[in-house]
Write an enzyme that holds these catalytic residues in place. Structure first.
Site, PDB file in Angstrom:
ATOM      1  N   VAL A   1     -13.005 -21.406   6.838  1.00 49.11           N
ATOM      2  CA  VAL A   1     -13.489 -22.442   5.926  1.00 49.11           C
ATOM      3  C   VAL A   1     -12.724 -23.726   6.191  1.00 49.11           C
ATOM      4  O   VAL A   1     -11.497 -23.719   6.272  1.00 49.11           O
ATOM      5  CB  VAL A   1     -13.312 -21.989   4.463  1.00 49.11           C
ATOM      6  CG1 VAL A   1     -13.576 -23.150   3.506  1.00 49.11           C
ATOM      7  CG2 VAL A   1     -14.250 -20.831   4.167  1.00 49.11           C
TER       8      VAL A   1
ATOM      9  N   GLY B   1      -8.834 -10.550   0.551  1.00 46.70           N
ATOM     10  CA  GLY B   1      -7.605  -9.834   0.180  1.00 46.70           C
ATOM     11  C   GLY B   1      -7.883  -8.942  -1.027  1.00 46.70           C
ATOM     12  O   GLY B   1      -9.028  -8.622  -1.328  1.00 46.70           O
ATOM     13  N   PHE B   2      -6.835  -8.583  -1.727  1.00 47.63           N
ATOM     14  CA  PHE B   2      -7.008  -7.697  -2.881  1.00 47.63           C
ATOM     15  C   PHE B   2      -7.981  -8.282  -3.900  1.00 47.63           C
ATOM     16  O   PHE B   2      -8.870  -7.599  -4.393  1.00 47.63           O
ATOM     17  CB  PHE B   2      -5.659  -7.444  -3.567  1.00 47.63           C
ATOM     18  CG  PHE B   2      -4.775  -6.499  -2.822  1.00 47.63           C
ATOM     19  CD1 PHE B   2      -5.221  -5.238  -2.463  1.00 47.63           C
ATOM     20  CD2 PHE B   2      -3.483  -6.852  -2.485  1.00 47.63           C
ATOM     21  CE1 PHE B   2      -4.410  -4.348  -1.780  1.00 47.63           C
ATOM     22  CE2 PHE B   2      -2.651  -5.971  -1.797  1.00 47.63           C
ATOM     23  CZ  PHE B   2      -3.115  -4.713  -1.445  1.00 47.63           C
TER      24      PHE B   2
ATOM     25  N   GLY C   1     -12.164 -15.310   1.264  1.00 49.05           N
ATOM     26  CA  GLY C   1     -10.959 -14.491   1.388  1.00 49.05           C
ATOM     27  C   GLY C   1     -11.154 -13.077   0.894  1.00 49.05           C
ATOM     28  O   GLY C   1     -11.539 -12.854  -0.256  1.00 49.05           O
TER      29      GLY C   1
ATOM     30  N   ASP D   1      -3.328 -14.751  -5.560  1.00 49.47           N
ATOM     31  CA  ASP D   1      -2.140 -15.588  -5.352  1.00 49.47           C
ATOM     32  C   ASP D   1      -2.415 -17.086  -5.487  1.00 49.47           C
ATOM     33  O   ASP D   1      -1.541 -17.846  -5.909  1.00 49.47           O
ATOM     34  CB  ASP D   1      -1.562 -15.346  -3.943  1.00 49.47           C
ATOM     35  CG  ASP D   1      -0.807 -14.038  -3.837  1.00 49.47           C
ATOM     36  OD1 ASP D   1      -0.691 -13.333  -4.860  1.00 49.47           O
ATOM     37  OD2 ASP D   1      -0.332 -13.714  -2.742  1.00 49.47           O
TER      38      ASP D   1
ATOM     39  N   GLU E   1      12.690  -4.802   2.175  1.00 51.44           N
ATOM     40  CA  GLU E   1      12.032  -3.685   2.846  1.00 51.44           C
ATOM     41  C   GLU E   1      12.211  -3.751   4.356  1.00 51.44           C
ATOM     42  O   GLU E   1      12.432  -2.741   5.016  1.00 51.44           O
ATOM     43  CB  GLU E   1      10.547  -3.658   2.453  1.00 51.44           C
ATOM     44  CG  GLU E   1      10.395  -3.262   0.981  1.00 51.44           C
ATOM     45  CD  GLU E   1       8.962  -3.234   0.470  1.00 51.44           C
ATOM     46  OE1 GLU E   1       8.696  -2.481  -0.484  1.00 51.44           O
ATOM     47  OE2 GLU E   1       8.113  -3.963   1.017  1.00 51.44           O
TER      48      GLU E   1
ATOM     49  N   ALA F   1       0.117  -8.028  -5.820  1.00 44.89           N
ATOM     50  CA  ALA F   1      -1.162  -7.327  -5.705  1.00 44.89           C
ATOM     51  C   ALA F   1      -1.812  -7.074  -7.068  1.00 44.89           C
ATOM     52  O   ALA F   1      -3.017  -7.271  -7.238  1.00 44.89           O
ATOM     53  CB  ALA F   1      -0.964  -6.003  -4.969  1.00 44.89           C
ATOM     54  N   GLN F   2      -1.011  -6.664  -8.065  1.00 45.64           N
ATOM     55  CA  GLN F   2      -1.575  -6.269  -9.357  1.00 45.64           C
ATOM     56  C   GLN F   2      -2.396  -7.371 -10.041  1.00 45.64           C
ATOM     57  O   GLN F   2      -3.556  -7.144 -10.396  1.00 45.64           O
ATOM     58  CB  GLN F   2      -0.467  -5.770 -10.298  1.00 45.64           C
ATOM     59  CG  GLN F   2      -0.082  -4.318 -10.085  1.00 45.64           C
ATOM     60  CD  GLN F   2      -1.266  -3.376 -10.201  1.00 45.64           C
ATOM     61  OE1 GLN F   2      -2.111  -3.504 -11.073  1.00 45.64           O
ATOM     62  NE2 GLN F   2      -1.347  -2.426  -9.284  1.00 45.64           N
TER      63      GLN F   2
END
Lengths: 443, 443
Positions: A87, A21-22, A19, A308, A178, A325-326
């Site tokens: 995977v 991602g961030f 993965g 996550d 949003e 994200a943080q």
């Protein structure tokens, strides 16, 4: 008997990261000088800047500006290998990952598969709703919205018109808020110019929230202001309601009320995306993997989880870190250091989360922010929050070109009230063909 | 019994334009002050700047930068109506266009449907080859190229590797030449960085040309230089050859030679895209509609054709105008004036083509241009031609944002030798699954 995937054996310990991602991306970066072979596996050949997916879905920025090919990001990193693959499972005994391109041996495995949309087991909603967790989702949303209006031009029947012009967003978290804000800006400034033949007073934007607060987890001020902004924009917020059923046309709420919409956007929650082969005992509620303070999955020596998918449960933090994200960025970075320590025989250091606060933007000049700077809290709403939001997101996007393009789009939108990427390219989500209906209603 | 499409009757004569390419777009613009209702019908909701499609296909610019939504272009034009629809046929007696959204009455009909790829009746090639006439095509090419290399990483067998790494381009016109140049730039500067594990000496780019000249129709100097540039780039040009058969893997030439490639790009010719219901007598070879000097389709009073689909055959010009952007733009503009004259009862003016020359770019600093300025001919090749090519294409793209984004991409590529849009999003063209093959070849 699955074949082996082809990849060089460099003689170095192999770290497989699932993965990009961030969390995964930060980990790859943090391992750039490590004496290991870094293998990143992802289903797509690019990283996606997820916080702006909703802007792709609402025609504000193009998809290409918020993604970046992995191979390009790590062109210069000598120990980096990328494999485009899905995977399927892990054999933790043999230390093998089974993927769509074959088996891959690992010395260290890092699960950074993130989260996926949580439909709470409702298969019909899963089939009929739109979620926005990735680029194809976001493009599908954009195509669907624009196609809806093209189709609406051919409709006389009031209910059919509502079904095409009205939107139902489920979930009052950042994504739902949003999206509701972005849609109401389109309704006010963009669609009436594009579709002069339609009456946009008829376009309703519904936001369904299970509790009585928007942006749960943020401050009371942020929550309250978000509500005020959305209501000023004309978003109809339904508090204390859940969606009981949706067939692609009628939204049934648990209160008994019904809404008509062909487009239901599901932003009601996420759940971890675990991998087959990891012991069930390590899986906590929400499908997250329990990790210790070094992000090691409980029960394993050489398997880690970050972002996550990882739940670092401690007595003081029974839920683990928020799925944002943080924590993902910080865990990825921190695990990189720890893997370095591990390989060089040094003691690991526990992870500590530095909460810098959370933000959500509702629209033009309107955002809410709960910031933490040097252990102090700052709450701000309105223009300043919006400006900080824009600035932080802009500098977080990877690549000068992407940053520039997003900035140009934003500046363009800001000064012209326009959103430019109003293209229908690719799939739309159509549960029930409108043609079947128009035959009946149009003379 | 088809229903009527819903559209306002404004009481003005209705001009229906089918197709929003260069010709259709110029016509809509030229009618902005005309006392008519302008209805544009297109299968897509955006105009495509076709000359740069090959750059989308080769990861140099993003698709969003070379397209522009029709509704946005004509936001301010009060007499403009757009309908997203496919045209099925025309009833010239009843003056009706049958479309996917229903019947539309016209007073004046303008056919601007352009051209489509000519496979010369070979259905297998049509199924297995990639052509690039529109955005989905171009994205499919990009996805396919990138996926090929991802797959090649898993292959040991030499022939299978060739099938994934080699490219066959059919047609030595501008599109074929530009694609061959772009692919060889990628081979030299980009792919070796992305796929360090592959040996790019193995990547062959074949260009098949039926005659003994590239860029037929341009000057001998242009043709010769294009050949030199491509050969310097290592493109293998096969003159006087035609493709006899292609099954998605083996390319059989009429000379008996065989090439192995999973990706055959067909740029060997175009044919008009006429509409059912127009009298056969007006259809010339190449499926173009014969028009008089006012772009009126022969045999009709109120039906016109402009752009690639129109063949304005005159004694001095038995082939009609070349199927290029310039005649399309000029005919669209001119017909706009003539429709104004027609409606206001003034005499029509015959169309005269102002040939400003032709250009093709091969790569970095290398293009060929035959220009005509004030009736004088200028031939230039190399940097100047390349610079003129870039400048003219840049200013021709619609919209400041698009122009800026293309410029930034080009400048970026120029100074870094990189091409940024290396994303696999959406469909790839895969005739025979590689998985079936890898099972056999990979241990």
């Amino acid at each position: 008997m699955t074949k082996n995937a082809k990849i060089a054996e460099t003689g170095k310990p192999r770290v497989i990261i699932i993965g990009g991602g961030f969390a995964g991306l930060e980990l790859v970066k943090a391992l750039r000088h490590a004496d290991v072979q870094v293998v990143l596996i992802d289903k797509q050949n690019f990283h996606t800047f997820q916080p702006l997916l909703y802007q792709v879905g609402t025609a504000a920025v193009e998809a290409d500006s918020i993604v970046y090919p992995f191979r390009k990001i790590f062109d210069e990193q000598q120990n980096f290998y990328f494999r485009l693959a899905e995977v399927q499972s892990v054999d933790t005994g043999k230390q093998l990952v089974e993927t769509s391109i074959g088996l891959l041996r690992y010395d260290y495995l890092v699960i950074a598969t993130g989260a996926t949309t949580n439909f709470y087991g409702d298969e019909e909603i899963q089939k009929t709703a739109i979620s926005i967790k990735n680029i194809p989702d976001a493009l599908s949303l954009r195509n669907t919205i624009l196609s809806n209006f093209e189709k609406a031009l051919q409709i006389d029947d009031e209910e059919q018109l509502n079904s095409l012009m009205d939107y139902v967003i489920v979930g009052g978290g950042p994504t739902g808020v949003e999206l509701a804000g972005a849609l109401s800006e389109l309704r006010k400034h963009v669609f009436p110019k594009d579709y002069k033949e339609l009456d946009f007073i008829k376009m309703d934007i519904h936001l369904i929230q299970s509790g009585d607060l928007l942006l749960k987890g943020m401050s009371a001020e942020a929550s309250q202001k978000a509500r005020e902004y959305l209501e000023k924009f004309g978003v109809k917020i339904w508090f204390n309601r859940r969606v009981k059923a949706y067939d692609g046309y009628t939204v049934l709420l648990d209160s008994g009320e019904k809404l008509i919409s062909r487009t239901l956007i599901w932003a009601a929650g996420v759940t971890g995306a675990p991998i087959a082969g990891i012991r069930k005992e390590s899986l906590l509620k929400g499908n997250r993997l329990q990790v210790d303070e070094y992000n090691r999955v409980t029960g394993y020596e050489n398997i880690f989880a970050i972002g996550d998918i990882a739940a670092m449960v401690t007595p003081g933090n029974p839920e683990g870190h928020p799925m944002l994200a943080q924590p993902a960025l910080q865990q990825g970075h921190h695990l990189g250091k720890n893997l370095n320590y591990l390989i060089t025989g040094k003691p690991l250091k526990p992870f500590h989360y530095h909460d810098r606060g959370t933000m959500a933007t509702i629209g033009r000049n309107q955002a809410v922010a709960d910031l933490k700077l040097f252990s102090k809290e700052y709450k701000t709403q309105g223009f300043l929050a919006w400006f900080i939001w824009a600035f932080i997101h802009l500098i977080s996007i990877i690549g000068f070109r992407n940053r520039l393009f997003v900035l140009v789009n934003w500046l363009g939108s800001y000064f012209t009230y326009d959103k430019g990427i109003r293209l229908i390219v690719g799939k739309t989500k159509e549960n029930i063909p409108v043609e079947a209906v128009t035959e009946k209603t149009v003379g």
